[in-house]
Write a protein that holds these residues in place. Structure first.
Motif, PDB file in Angstrom:
ATOM      1  N   MET A  90      -5.873 -23.093 -16.259  1.00 56.69           N
ATOM      2  CA  MET A  90      -6.271 -21.963 -15.977  1.00 56.69           C
ATOM      3  C   MET A  90      -5.265 -20.915 -16.132  1.00 56.69           C
ATOM      4  SD  MET A  90      -7.659 -20.721 -12.137  1.00 56.69           S
ATOM      5  CE  MET A  90      -9.443 -20.232 -12.304  1.00 56.69           C
ATOM      6  N   ARG A  91      -5.505 -19.664 -16.409  1.00 56.94           N
ATOM      7  CA  ARG A  91      -4.418 -18.633 -17.002  1.00 56.94           C
ATOM      8  C   ARG A  91      -3.656 -17.948 -15.479  1.00 56.94           C
ATOM      9  NH1 ARG A  91      -8.357 -13.167 -18.326  1.00 56.94           N
ATOM     10  NH2 ARG A  91      -9.599 -13.912 -16.525  1.00 56.94           N
ATOM     11  N   THR A  92      -2.728 -17.549 -15.872  1.00 54.86           N
ATOM     12  CA  THR A  92      -2.024 -16.931 -14.792  1.00 54.86           C
ATOM     13  C   THR A  92      -2.199 -15.532 -14.721  1.00 54.86           C
ATOM     14  OG1 THR A  92      -0.039 -18.538 -15.121  1.00 54.86           O
ATOM     15  CG2 THR A  92       0.616 -16.328 -14.079  1.00 54.86           C
ATOM     16  N   LEU A  93      -2.697 -15.202 -13.660  1.00 56.05           N
ATOM     17  CA  LEU A  93      -3.198 -13.759 -13.279  1.00 56.05           C
ATOM     18  C   LEU A  93      -1.983 -12.985 -12.808  1.00 56.05           C
ATOM     19  CD1 LEU A  93      -6.962 -14.551 -12.110  1.00 56.05           C
ATOM     20  CD2 LEU A  93      -6.252 -13.718 -14.252  1.00 56.05           C
ATOM     21  N   PRO A  94      -1.947 -11.630 -13.081  1.00 54.57           N
ATOM     22  CA  PRO A  94      -1.053 -10.729 -12.230  1.00 54.57           C
ATOM     23  C   PRO A  94      -1.808 -10.660 -10.550  1.00 54.57           C
ATOM     24  CG  PRO A  94      -2.435  -9.330 -13.718  1.00 54.57           C
ATOM     25  CD  PRO A  94      -2.677 -10.789 -14.049  1.00 54.57           C
ATOM     26  N   PRO A  95      -0.925 -10.265 -10.077  1.00 49.84           N
ATOM     27  CA  PRO A  95      -1.240  -9.999  -8.473  1.00 49.84           C
ATOM     28  C   PRO A  95      -2.010  -8.794  -8.458  1.00 49.84           C
ATOM     29  CG  PRO A  95       1.178 -10.141  -8.719  1.00 49.84           C
ATOM     30  CD  PRO A  95       0.688 -10.407  -9.772  1.00 49.84           C
ATOM     31  N   PHE A  96      -3.063  -8.663  -7.634  1.00 50.57           N
ATOM     32  CA  PHE A  96      -3.679  -7.518  -7.493  1.00 50.57           C
ATOM     33  C   PHE A  96      -3.146  -6.555  -6.053  1.00 50.57           C
ATOM     34  CE2 PHE A  96      -6.583 -10.156  -5.044  1.00 50.57           C
ATOM     35  CZ  PHE A  96      -6.943  -9.530  -4.075  1.00 50.57           C
ATOM     36  N   HIS A  97      -3.504  -5.439  -5.887  1.00 45.24           N
ATOM     37  CA  HIS A  97      -3.015  -4.637  -4.807  1.00 45.24           C
ATOM     38  C   HIS A  97      -4.255  -4.198  -4.333  1.00 45.24           C
ATOM     39  CE1 HIS A  97      -1.055  -1.683  -2.510  1.00 45.24           C
ATOM     40  NE2 HIS A  97      -1.836  -0.665  -2.864  1.00 45.24           N
ATOM     41  N   LEU A  98      -4.475  -3.997  -2.871  1.00 44.00           N
ATOM     42  CA  LEU A  98      -5.420  -3.439  -2.414  1.00 44.00           C
ATOM     43  C   LEU A  98      -5.355  -2.631  -1.096  1.00 44.00           C
ATOM     44  CD1 LEU A  98      -8.815  -3.026  -2.200  1.00 44.00           C
ATOM     45  CD2 LEU A  98      -8.661  -5.089  -0.813  1.00 44.00           C
ATOM     46  N   ALA A  99      -5.478  -1.579  -1.083  1.00 42.79           N
ATOM     47  CA  ALA A  99      -5.248  -0.910   0.326  1.00 42.79           C
ATOM     48  C   ALA A  99      -6.711  -0.558   0.958  1.00 42.79           C
ATOM     49  CB  ALA A  99      -4.479   0.466   0.120  1.00 42.79           C
ATOM     50  N   PHE A 100      -6.590  -0.916   2.187  1.00 44.40           N
ATOM     51  CA  PHE A 100      -7.913  -0.666   2.910  1.00 44.40           C
ATOM     52  C   PHE A 100      -7.706  -0.117   4.356  1.00 44.40           C
ATOM     53  CE2 PHE A 100      -6.378  -4.985   3.532  1.00 44.40           C
ATOM     54  CZ  PHE A 100      -6.446  -5.203   4.956  1.00 44.40           C
ATOM     55  N   PRO A 101      -8.571   0.503   5.120  1.00 40.05           N
ATOM     56  CA  PRO A 101      -8.553   1.245   6.366  1.00 40.05           C
ATOM     57  C   PRO A 101      -8.518   0.281   7.401  1.00 40.05           C
ATOM     58  CG  PRO A 101     -10.595   1.742   5.415  1.00 40.05           C
ATOM     59  CD  PRO A 101      -9.859   1.097   4.240  1.00 40.05           C
ATOM     60  N   VAL A 102      -7.818   0.428   8.382  1.00 35.60           N
ATOM     61  CA  VAL A 102      -8.227  -0.184   9.621  1.00 35.60           C
ATOM     62  C   VAL A 102      -8.024   0.601  10.722  1.00 35.60           C
ATOM     63  CG1 VAL A 102      -7.357  -2.231   8.564  1.00 35.60           C
ATOM     64  CG2 VAL A 102      -5.789  -0.881   9.952  1.00 35.60           C
ATOM     65  N   SER A 103      -8.599   0.380  11.966  1.00 34.15           N
ATOM     66  CA  SER A 103      -8.371   1.191  13.267  1.00 34.15           C
ATOM     67  C   SER A 103      -7.366   0.576  14.019  1.00 34.15           C
ATOM     68  CB  SER A 103      -9.762   1.227  13.976  1.00 34.15           C
ATOM     69  OG  SER A 103     -10.157  -0.378  14.189  1.00 34.15           O
ATOM     70  N   VAL A 133      -2.919  -3.999   1.680  1.00 41.36           N
ATOM     71  CA  VAL A 133      -2.154  -3.161   2.744  1.00 41.36           C
ATOM     72  C   VAL A 133      -3.174  -2.548   3.757  1.00 41.36           C
ATOM     73  CG1 VAL A 133      -0.539  -0.990   2.978  1.00 41.36           C
ATOM     74  CG2 VAL A 133      -0.546  -2.713   0.978  1.00 41.36           C
ATOM     75  N   ALA A 134      -3.046  -2.573   4.864  1.00 47.24           N
ATOM     76  CA  ALA A 134      -3.753  -2.215   5.900  1.00 47.24           C
ATOM     77  C   ALA A 134      -3.252  -0.999   6.205  1.00 47.24           C
ATOM     78  CB  ALA A 134      -3.932  -3.151   6.972  1.00 47.24           C
ATOM     79  N   HIS A 135      -4.090   0.294   5.911  1.00 47.43           N
ATOM     80  CA  HIS A 135      -3.629   1.667   6.401  1.00 47.43           C
ATOM     81  C   HIS A 135      -4.356   2.013   7.837  1.00 47.43           C
ATOM     82  CE1 HIS A 135      -1.180   2.929   2.887  1.00 47.43           C
ATOM     83  NE2 HIS A 135      -1.986   1.870   2.323  1.00 47.43           N
ATOM     84  N   LEU A 136      -3.631   2.346   8.706  1.00 48.73           N
ATOM     85  CA  LEU A 136      -4.276   3.145   9.921  1.00 48.73           C
ATOM     86  C   LEU A 136      -4.855   4.146   9.584  1.00 48.73           C
ATOM     87  CD1 LEU A 136      -4.304   2.550  12.880  1.00 48.73           C
ATOM     88  CD2 LEU A 136      -2.431   3.820  13.153  1.00 48.73           C
ATOM     89  N   ALA A 137      -6.404   4.301   9.546  1.00 47.53           N
ATOM     90  CA  ALA A 137      -7.234   5.246   9.476  1.00 47.53           C
ATOM     91  C   ALA A 137      -8.649   5.026  10.132  1.00 47.53           C
ATOM     92  CB  ALA A 137      -7.462   5.277   7.681  1.00 47.53           C
ATOM     93  N   PRO A 138      -8.191   5.295  11.401  1.00 44.50           N
ATOM     94  CA  PRO A 138      -9.712   4.854  12.504  1.00 44.50           C
ATOM     95  C   PRO A 138     -10.965   5.665  11.793  1.00 44.50           C
ATOM     96  CG  PRO A 138      -7.574   5.417  13.639  1.00 44.50           C
ATOM     97  CD  PRO A 138      -7.478   5.700  12.144  1.00 44.50           C
ATOM     98  N   ASP A 139     -10.887   6.812  11.585  1.00 46.08           N
ATOM     99  CA  ASP A 139     -12.076   7.609  11.137  1.00 46.08           C
ATOM    100  C   ASP A 139     -12.854   6.965   9.597  1.00 46.08           C
ATOM    101  OD1 ASP A 139     -11.680   9.229  13.182  1.00 46.08           O
ATOM    102  OD2 ASP A 139     -10.455  10.741  12.079  1.00 46.08           O
ATOM    103  N   GLU A 140     -11.975   6.155   9.064  1.00 46.39           N
ATOM    104  CA  GLU A 140     -12.697   5.383   8.075  1.00 46.39           C
ATOM    105  C   GLU A 140     -13.697   4.310   8.400  1.00 46.39           C
ATOM    106  OE1 GLU A 140     -12.557   6.246   4.488  1.00 46.39           O
ATOM    107  OE2 GLU A 140     -11.611   8.088   5.235  1.00 46.39           O
ATOM    108  N   ALA A 141     -13.555   3.807   9.565  1.00 47.42           N
ATOM    109  CA  ALA A 141     -14.264   2.837   9.954  1.00 47.42           C
ATOM    110  C   ALA A 141     -15.705   3.055   9.677  1.00 47.42           C
ATOM    111  CB  ALA A 141     -13.882   1.998  11.210  1.00 47.42           C
ATOM    112  N   ARG A 142     -16.645   2.376   9.181  1.00 49.96           N
ATOM    113  CA  ARG A 142     -18.111   2.730   9.179  1.00 49.96           C
ATOM    114  C   ARG A 142     -18.769   1.361   8.771  1.00 49.96           C
ATOM    115  NH1 ARG A 142     -15.421   4.402   4.443  1.00 49.96           N
ATOM    116  NH2 ARG A 142     -15.992   3.435   2.544  1.00 49.96           N
ATOM    117  N   ASP A 143     -20.168   1.445   9.111  1.00 53.84           N
ATOM    118  CA  ASP A 143     -20.966   0.469   8.884  1.00 53.84           C
ATOM    119  C   ASP A 143     -20.998  -0.075   7.340  1.00 53.84           C
ATOM    120  OD1 ASP A 143     -22.045   0.417  11.509  1.00 53.84           O
ATOM    121  OD2 ASP A 143     -23.609   1.656  11.125  1.00 53.84           O
ATOM    122  N   VAL A 144     -21.001  -1.480   7.026  1.00 53.86           N
ATOM    123  CA  VAL A 144     -21.255  -1.836   5.813  1.00 53.86           C
ATOM    124  C   VAL A 144     -22.532  -2.329   5.453  1.00 53.86           C
ATOM    125  CG1 VAL A 144     -20.373  -3.754   4.557  1.00 53.86           C
ATOM    126  CG2 VAL A 144     -18.922  -3.018   6.282  1.00 53.86           C
ATOM    127  N   ALA A 145     -22.942  -1.460   4.294  1.00 54.36           N
ATOM    128  CA  ALA A 145     -24.260  -1.566   3.501  1.00 54.36           C
ATOM    129  C   ALA A 145     -24.387  -3.204   3.193  1.00 54.36           C
ATOM    130  CB  ALA A 145     -24.609  -0.704   2.488  1.00 54.36           C
TER     131      ALA A 145
END
Length: 140
Positions: free
Chosen positions: A1-14, A49-61
């Motif tokens: 299997m090939r070596t993949l670079p690490p990804f970065h993901l930032a997302f909101p948390v309350s 990365v969990a970013h504190l952003a309480p207003d971003e919490a929403r229902d998931v379609a």
């Protein structure tokens, strides 16, 4: 299997405390840098990365995928089958409430996979999946 670079993901948390308990505690992701507003975790070699952003919490379609109501906005990992099973067992032992219970999807088809979906304490959807043959990840 090939070596993949690490990804970065930032997302909101309350709540950073809840994010730490879930990602660091339950999932076992080591914590990296942090501030009063964010914390990063080593998600199997990837930086999330969990970013504190309480207003971003929403229902998931959700969309129907092979009979499951799959959250549209989600992230996760493709694990080796034994690691997937160990995680499913650990999550069940912790009385995790699954959005989609651990099971095999697309049975007998090229994309057959073990899958499970759950929400973190802040409402972010995660999927963990595994393939008996990892080379089938993109099979049609």
């Amino acid at each position: 299997m090939r070596t993949l670079p690490p990804f970065h993901l930032a997302f909101p948390v309350s709540s950073l405390a809840n994010a730490r308990a879930f990602y660091g505690g339950l999932l076992g992701c080591p914590e990296g840098r942090s501030s009063d507003d964010w914390v990063d975790f080593d998600f199997h070699g990837h930086q999330i990365v969990a970013h504190l952003a309480p207003d971003e919490a929403r229902d998931v379609a959700a969309h129907d995928v092979d009979g499951d109501a799959v959250p549209v906005r989600h992230f996760g990992l493709v694990l080796p089958m034994d690691a997937w099973q160990a995680l499913a067992d650990r999550l069940r032992a912790a009385d995790t409430r699954f959005v989609v219970e651990p099971h095999i999807r697309f049975r007998g088809q090229p994309g057959e996979q073990a899958t499970m979906f759950l929400l973190d304490p802040c409402g972010n959807a995660l999927e963990f999946k595994a393939f008996a043959d990892p080379a089938r990840l993109f099979a049609r």
